[in-house]
Design a protein around this motif. Structure first.
Motif, PDB file in Angstrom:
ATOM      1  N   GLY A  25       0.797  -1.226   0.000  1.00  0.00           N
ATOM      2  CA  GLY A  25       0.000   0.000   0.000  1.00  0.00           C
ATOM      3  C   GLY A  25       0.824   1.267   0.000  1.00  0.00           C
ATOM      4  O   GLY A  25       0.295   2.352  -0.275  1.00  0.00           O
ATOM      5  N   ASP A  26       2.122   1.166   0.308  1.00  0.00           N
ATOM      6  CA  ASP A  26       2.980   2.353   0.278  1.00  0.00           C
ATOM      7  C   ASP A  26       3.086   2.897  -1.142  1.00  0.00           C
ATOM      8  O   ASP A  26       3.133   2.131  -2.116  1.00  0.00           O
ATOM      9  CB  ASP A  26       4.395   2.037   0.770  1.00  0.00           C
ATOM     10  N   VAL A  27       3.169   4.202  -1.254  1.00  0.00           N
ATOM     11  CA  VAL A  27       3.411   4.861  -2.532  1.00  0.00           C
ATOM     12  C   VAL A  27       4.905   5.108  -2.639  1.00  0.00           C
ATOM     13  O   VAL A  27       5.522   5.625  -1.699  1.00  0.00           O
ATOM     14  CB  VAL A  27       2.622   6.182  -2.628  1.00  0.00           C
ATOM     15  N   VAL A  28       5.482   4.701  -3.776  1.00  0.00           N
ATOM     16  CA  VAL A  28       6.920   4.854  -3.985  1.00  0.00           C
ATOM     17  C   VAL A  28       7.183   5.555  -5.308  1.00  0.00           C
ATOM     18  O   VAL A  28       6.372   5.532  -6.227  1.00  0.00           O
ATOM     19  CB  VAL A  28       7.652   3.482  -3.977  1.00  0.00           C
ATOM     20  N   SER A  29       8.338   6.169  -5.370  1.00  0.00           N
ATOM     21  CA  SER A  29       8.863   6.697  -6.626  1.00  0.00           C
ATOM     22  C   SER A  29       9.800   5.619  -7.144  1.00  0.00           C
ATOM     23  O   SER A  29      10.678   5.159  -6.418  1.00  0.00           O
ATOM     24  CB  SER A  29       9.626   7.992  -6.369  1.00  0.00           C
ATOM     25  N   TYR A  30       9.581   5.186  -8.390  1.00  0.00           N
ATOM     26  CA  TYR A  30      10.456   4.145  -8.940  1.00  0.00           C
ATOM     27  C   TYR A  30      11.066   4.586 -10.250  1.00  0.00           C
ATOM     28  O   TYR A  30      10.617   5.553 -10.872  1.00  0.00           O
ATOM     29  CB  TYR A  30       9.728   2.810  -9.073  1.00  0.00           C
ATOM     30  N   ARG A  31      12.124   3.898 -10.636  1.00  0.00           N
ATOM     31  CA  ARG A  31      12.857   4.198 -11.867  1.00  0.00           C
ATOM     32  C   ARG A  31      12.726   3.025 -12.822  1.00  0.00           C
ATOM     33  O   ARG A  31      12.441   1.905 -12.393  1.00  0.00           O
ATOM     34  CB  ARG A  31      14.332   4.419 -11.552  1.00  0.00           C
ATOM     35  N   VAL A  32      12.963   3.290 -14.106  1.00  0.00           N
ATOM     36  CA  VAL A  32      12.920   2.248 -15.133  1.00  0.00           C
ATOM     37  C   VAL A  32      14.213   2.342 -15.946  1.00  0.00           C
ATOM     38  O   VAL A  32      14.677   3.436 -16.255  1.00  0.00           O
ATOM     39  CB  VAL A  32      11.681   2.424 -16.053  1.00  0.00           C
ATOM     40  N   THR A  33      14.782   1.185 -16.286  1.00  0.00           N
ATOM     41  CA  THR A  33      16.015   1.156 -17.083  1.00  0.00           C
ATOM     42  C   THR A  33      15.716   1.461 -18.546  1.00  0.00           C
ATOM     43  O   THR A  33      14.566   1.563 -18.956  1.00  0.00           O
ATOM     44  CB  THR A  33      16.686  -0.231 -16.990  1.00  0.00           C
ATOM     45  N   GLY A  34      16.775   1.543 -19.345  1.00  0.00           N
ATOM     46  CA  GLY A  34      16.641   1.669 -20.798  1.00  0.00           C
ATOM     47  C   GLY A  34      16.182   3.035 -21.255  1.00  0.00           C
ATOM     48  O   GLY A  34      16.598   4.060 -20.724  1.00  0.00           O
TER      49      GLY A  34
END
Length: 82
Positions: A25-34
């Motif tokens: 349920g936590d909101v996170v900032s995530y990254r994506v490769t490429g």
């Protein structure tokens, strides 16, 4: 994300950046490769494991699920993104 709107406008998201306290349920900032590297994404944690997390870009309307690393800003491989 501060300073992206009008003066004094706060970010509408409250992120958890502490992987030791991640919970469903936590909101996170995530990254994506490429080709998407460098862009910030927002998601909700659906599962939390010792070595990875499962993230939904929109937990209320999406069946998409991305496996990411368990770190302050999880990293998702571009091939996970449909």
């Amino acid at each position: 994300m501060q300073g992206m709107g009008d003066t004094g406008e706060a970010c509408p998201f409250e992120f958890n950046f502490d992987p030791a306290t991640f919970k469903v349920g936590d909101v996170v900032s995530y990254r994506v490769t490429g080709s998407l590297e460098g862009f910030p994404f927002v998601g909700t944690l659906l599962e939390v494991h010792d070595d990875h997390v499962i993230i939904s870009p929109d937990a209320s309307q999406s069946a998409d699920r991305y496996r990411g690393t368990r770190e302050s800003r999880p990293l998702v491989e571009e091939r996970e993104i449909r």
